[in-house]
Design a protein around this motif. Structure first.
Motif, mmCIF file in Angstrom:
data_model
loop_
_atom_site.group_PDB
_atom_site.id
_atom_site.type_symbol
_atom_site.label_atom_id
_atom_site.label_comp_id
_atom_site.label_asym_id
_atom_site.label_seq_id
_atom_site.Cartn_x
_atom_site.Cartn_y
_atom_site.Cartn_z
ATOM 1 N N ILE A 152 0.869 -0.992 -0.190
ATOM 2 C CA ILE A 152 0.074 -0.073 0.173
ATOM 3 C C ILE A 152 0.949 1.277 -0.259
ATOM 4 O O ILE A 152 0.608 2.056 -0.827
ATOM 5 C CB ILE A 152 -1.153 0.018 1.168
ATOM 6 C CG1 ILE A 152 -2.195 -1.258 1.099
ATOM 7 C CG2 ILE A 152 -1.568 1.262 1.299
ATOM 8 C CD1 ILE A 152 -3.012 -1.118 2.392
ATOM 9 N N ARG A 153 1.954 0.994 0.673
ATOM 10 C CA ARG A 153 2.794 2.490 0.892
ATOM 11 C C ARG A 153 3.487 2.659 -0.336
ATOM 12 O O ARG A 153 3.979 3.941 -0.559
ATOM 13 C CB ARG A 153 3.647 2.457 2.120
ATOM 14 C CG ARG A 153 2.726 2.643 3.422
ATOM 15 C CD ARG A 153 3.746 2.509 4.674
ATOM 16 N NE ARG A 153 2.803 2.785 5.843
ATOM 17 C CZ ARG A 153 3.331 2.944 7.171
ATOM 18 N NH1 ARG A 153 4.592 2.469 7.432
ATOM 19 N NH2 ARG A 153 2.312 3.156 8.180
ATOM 20 N N ASN A 154 4.010 1.483 -0.992
ATOM 21 C CA ASN A 154 5.242 1.483 -1.906
ATOM 22 C C ASN A 154 4.903 1.019 -3.164
ATOM 23 O O ASN A 154 5.579 1.284 -4.483
ATOM 24 C CB ASN A 154 6.474 0.767 -1.451
ATOM 25 C CG ASN A 154 6.935 1.426 -0.227
ATOM 26 O OD1 ASN A 154 7.130 2.660 -0.200
ATOM 27 N ND2 ASN A 154 6.870 0.439 1.000
ATOM 28 N N GLY A 155 3.713 0.086 -3.425
ATOM 29 C CA GLY A 155 3.435 -0.203 -4.590
ATOM 30 C C GLY A 155 2.826 0.462 -5.520
ATOM 31 O O GLY A 155 2.333 1.717 -5.295
ATOM 32 N N GLN A 156 2.474 -0.234 -6.703
ATOM 33 C CA GLN A 156 1.547 0.689 -7.763
ATOM 34 C C GLN A 156 0.675 -0.240 -8.403
ATOM 35 O O GLN A 156 -0.128 0.162 -9.352
ATOM 36 C CB GLN A 156 2.860 0.803 -9.026
ATOM 37 C CG GLN A 156 3.605 1.889 -8.642
ATOM 38 C CD GLN A 156 3.235 3.165 -8.056
ATOM 39 O OE1 GLN A 156 2.493 3.711 -8.506
ATOM 40 N NE2 GLN A 156 3.893 3.778 -7.038
ATOM 41 N N GLY A 157 0.465 -1.463 -7.508
ATOM 42 C CA GLY A 157 -0.677 -2.313 -8.238
ATOM 43 C C GLY A 157 -2.042 -1.953 -7.527
ATOM 44 O O GLY A 157 -2.406 -1.006 -7.170
ATOM 45 N N ALA A 158 -2.873 -3.010 -7.763
ATOM 46 C CA ALA A 158 -4.259 -2.924 -7.430
ATOM 47 C C ALA A 158 -4.772 -2.550 -6.079
ATOM 48 O O ALA A 158 -5.467 -1.699 -5.818
ATOM 49 C CB ALA A 158 -5.077 -4.315 -7.781
ATOM 50 N N LEU A 159 -4.007 -3.258 -5.180
ATOM 51 C CA LEU A 159 -4.355 -2.659 -3.882
ATOM 52 C C LEU A 159 -4.181 -1.331 -3.597
ATOM 53 O O LEU A 159 -5.026 -0.679 -2.809
ATOM 54 C CB LEU A 159 -3.459 -3.723 -2.979
ATOM 55 C CG LEU A 159 -3.631 -3.427 -1.569
ATOM 56 C CD1 LEU A 159 -5.107 -3.739 -0.835
ATOM 57 C CD2 LEU A 159 -2.874 -4.397 -0.480
ATOM 58 N N ARG A 160 -2.794 -0.945 -3.955
ATOM 59 C CA ARG A 160 -2.718 0.615 -3.950
ATOM 60 C C ARG A 160 -3.580 1.671 -4.359
ATOM 61 O O ARG A 160 -4.065 2.480 -3.754
ATOM 62 C CB ARG A 160 -1.178 0.992 -4.243
ATOM 63 C CG ARG A 160 -0.833 2.428 -4.372
ATOM 64 C CD ARG A 160 -0.659 2.970 -3.182
ATOM 65 N NE ARG A 160 -0.377 4.540 -3.361
ATOM 66 C CZ ARG A 160 0.758 5.037 -2.671
ATOM 67 N NH1 ARG A 160 1.735 4.302 -2.320
ATOM 68 N NH2 ARG A 160 1.235 6.328 -3.099
ATOM 69 N N ARG A 161 -4.247 1.261 -5.626
ATOM 70 C CA ARG A 161 -5.263 2.111 -6.397
ATOM 71 C C ARG A 161 -6.576 1.863 -5.874
ATOM 72 O O ARG A 161 -7.196 2.910 -5.437
ATOM 73 C CB ARG A 161 -5.278 1.337 -7.817
ATOM 74 C CG ARG A 161 -3.866 1.724 -8.669
ATOM 75 C CD ARG A 161 -4.114 1.646 -9.908
ATOM 76 N NE ARG A 161 -4.522 0.317 -10.280
ATOM 77 C CZ ARG A 161 -3.883 -0.949 -10.859
ATOM 78 N NH1 ARG A 161 -2.590 -0.894 -10.672
ATOM 79 N NH2 ARG A 161 -4.390 -2.022 -10.909
#
Length: 75
Positions: free
Chosen positions: A48-57
């Protein structure tokens, strides 16, 4: 962070271990995490803090990102 394929395989093993724990109603006789391996909570937090995937979005779309990203002004 390990390559995506390695992480996916580790997640699959964790799912199978958890399913066996539920099915047999007992804890395994071995450590579930390898030494130094991040817990599921730590991996979700990192994503969530560093990613760019579906969870972060999804977190961003729900307006919850400020709950996850540390406010530098508070430090």
């Amino acid at each position: 962070m390990p390559p995506l394929k390695v992480r996916a395989e580790a997640d699959e093993r964790a799912i199978l271990i958890n399913a066996a724990m539920v099915g047999y109603d007992q804890e395994p006789t071995f450590e579930r995490l390898a030494p130094g391996q991040r817990s599921m909570t730590e991996r979700i937090e990192w994503e969530i803090r560093n990613g760019q995937g579906a969870l972060r979005r999804a977190v961003e779309a729900d307006g919850l990102l400020s709950d996850w990203v540390e406010d530098k002004a508070k430090l």
